[in-house]
Structures are given as structure tokens and as C-alpha cells.
Design an enzyme around this catalytic site. Sequence first.
Site, short mmCIF file in Angstrom:
data_model
loop_
_atom_site.label_atom_id
_atom_site.label_comp_id
_atom_site.label_asym_id
_atom_site.label_seq_id
_atom_site.Cartn_x
_atom_site.Cartn_y
_atom_site.Cartn_z
N HIS A 100 31.98 32.98 20.59
CA HIS A 100 32.10 32.76 19.15
C HIS A 100 33.18 33.63 18.51
O HIS A 100 33.92 33.13 17.64
CB HIS A 100 30.76 33.00 18.46
CG HIS A 100 29.75 31.93 18.76
ND1 HIS A 100 28.45 31.99 18.30
CD2 HIS A 100 29.84 30.79 19.48
CE1 HIS A 100 27.79 30.92 18.72
NE2 HIS A 100 28.61 30.18 19.44
N ASP A 155 29.02 23.02 22.35
CA ASP A 155 29.04 24.38 21.82
C ASP A 155 30.48 24.82 21.63
O ASP A 155 31.40 24.02 21.71
CB ASP A 155 28.22 25.35 22.69
CG ASP A 155 28.79 25.56 24.10
OD1 ASP A 155 30.01 25.37 24.29
OD2 ASP A 155 28.02 25.91 25.02
#
Length: 273
Positions: A100, A155
Site C-alpha cells: 500500500h 488488491d
Amino acid sequence: MSDYELAHAYDTVNLHRRDGAAKIELNRPEALNAWNRQFGYDLLDAVRAVADDDEVRAVLVTGAGRGFSSGADLKEMGAADDRTPDGHPDVRTTLTERYHPIITGIRRMPKPVVAAVNGPAVGIGCSLALACDLIVAKASAYFLLAFVNIGLVPDGGSSVFLPARAGHSRAFEMAMLGERVPAEQAERWNLINRVWPDEDFEARTEELVERLAAGPTRSYAGTKRQLNNRIYWGMDEQLELEADVQQEMAASRDFVEGVMAFVEKRDARFAGS
């Protein structure tokens, strides 16, 4: 782009510089630039380095060898030190602590970032390309959200970037069917910005990055702030949701079957559990 100079050689990533441009080269060509633990650390450090360097005014992300990135390295997924207490792969920690920050670092970097997709962009590799401001691709390249093929879910921000770029219908199609999208089709879908013939790709990409590196950097940064606020305002919350749902999927029997089928080079026999 042979006149770029190597600024830093990580184990799995090369960082090159030329005047106001930087090139981050994903460098595990023997594995089609698949993401393992070290790759995550190296790419994160490279992204932070170019973001913090005021002399860098445009960034290029591309892959060494014949691919952009084939996604997560399934051979290393779920190693002993990357498992939850109940024995499942700890994908949530991998996503939130390593992946992330790479994605948000690109999106919030106050300078333009170009993905030069020189071959397959698969899974988290596809997400990385989608996170960039502009995406250009070789005619022979393709994009693939392969998560569903091993019982996982998108994702790396792809559930944010894909519908924003190509719309909800294409997002569902790519995420649920797990089929290759050739570069020219991706351009028609507005998933990417340009497709260039393989033989022209390097020169055309170089021209684009040179143009951006010589452009109004503060204007580019302001534009990114505006569009991030308008298009990706819920990015952080969505990334957290992706990590939560992906952790659920990593504990499923379908995921185990999907990985086994991949390793054994056969069709998966999913049971829906």
C-alpha cells in the site's frame, strides 16, 4: 533509454537517472518481475527516493526483460515468517506494510509517474501500472487481473483504479473473468493512454518522459491533487477493505486449490468454500 545512468542498484529494482527524469526498473526478469518480500522493500524505497528528490521531475516505471510484472511470487507466498497465528498466509500485513505505501506513494507523488508496460502486467503488477498517472504499452503487452484464477480478489488498489479508468462493467469483467486484455483492447476500454508498436515503444516512451520532465512540475502536482481528490477520495479506506477481504480469501479452501492448480499447471476445481 541507454543514456540513463544507474543511480542505485537494489537487489530486485534498479533506479536510473537522467537530468530531471528517473526510471524505476523492476528487475527480477528471471521471474517476470514477480513480487517477493525483497521486491516490496526495494520498490518502496525507490518510490520514496524519487518522491523526495526535488531534482526528479518525472518518473518512469517499467520492467526488465520481457515483462512488466507477473504479480505476486506464489512460490514465496505463505513462507513461515509470513503466516498468521492460524497458519494462513498473512497477506494483510504484506499489503498494508509493503504494497500500500508503494501505491499511495505513486498516487501522492507531486510529479507525474508513467507506467511503461513492456509485457505482461498481471495481478499486483497490473495494479502497479493502474496506480500511475499515465500508462503506455507495447502492442504485444497485456493486462490481467489474475486474482480470481487462484481464488483471491483484486488488491493493490485495482478495485479503486480499474472502475475509475474503464468503468464498472469492465471492472467486473476483468475482476471476475480473469482474462487477458491485450494492449489495444485496453486502450479502447480507456484503461490505458497509448499503445505503440514494439519497435517504437522505447523511443516514444522516452519522448513522453522527456516532455514531462521539462514541463511545469508544480502544475502537474496540482493537477494530481485535484484529480486524486475527485476520483480517488476514498482510496485509503478501499485499500483497507481490499486487505481485509484478501485476508479472508487467503484462508479459503478455494485459494489453496487455486495455488495448487497453478503450481501443477492444471485447471482449478473450485468448491466455493
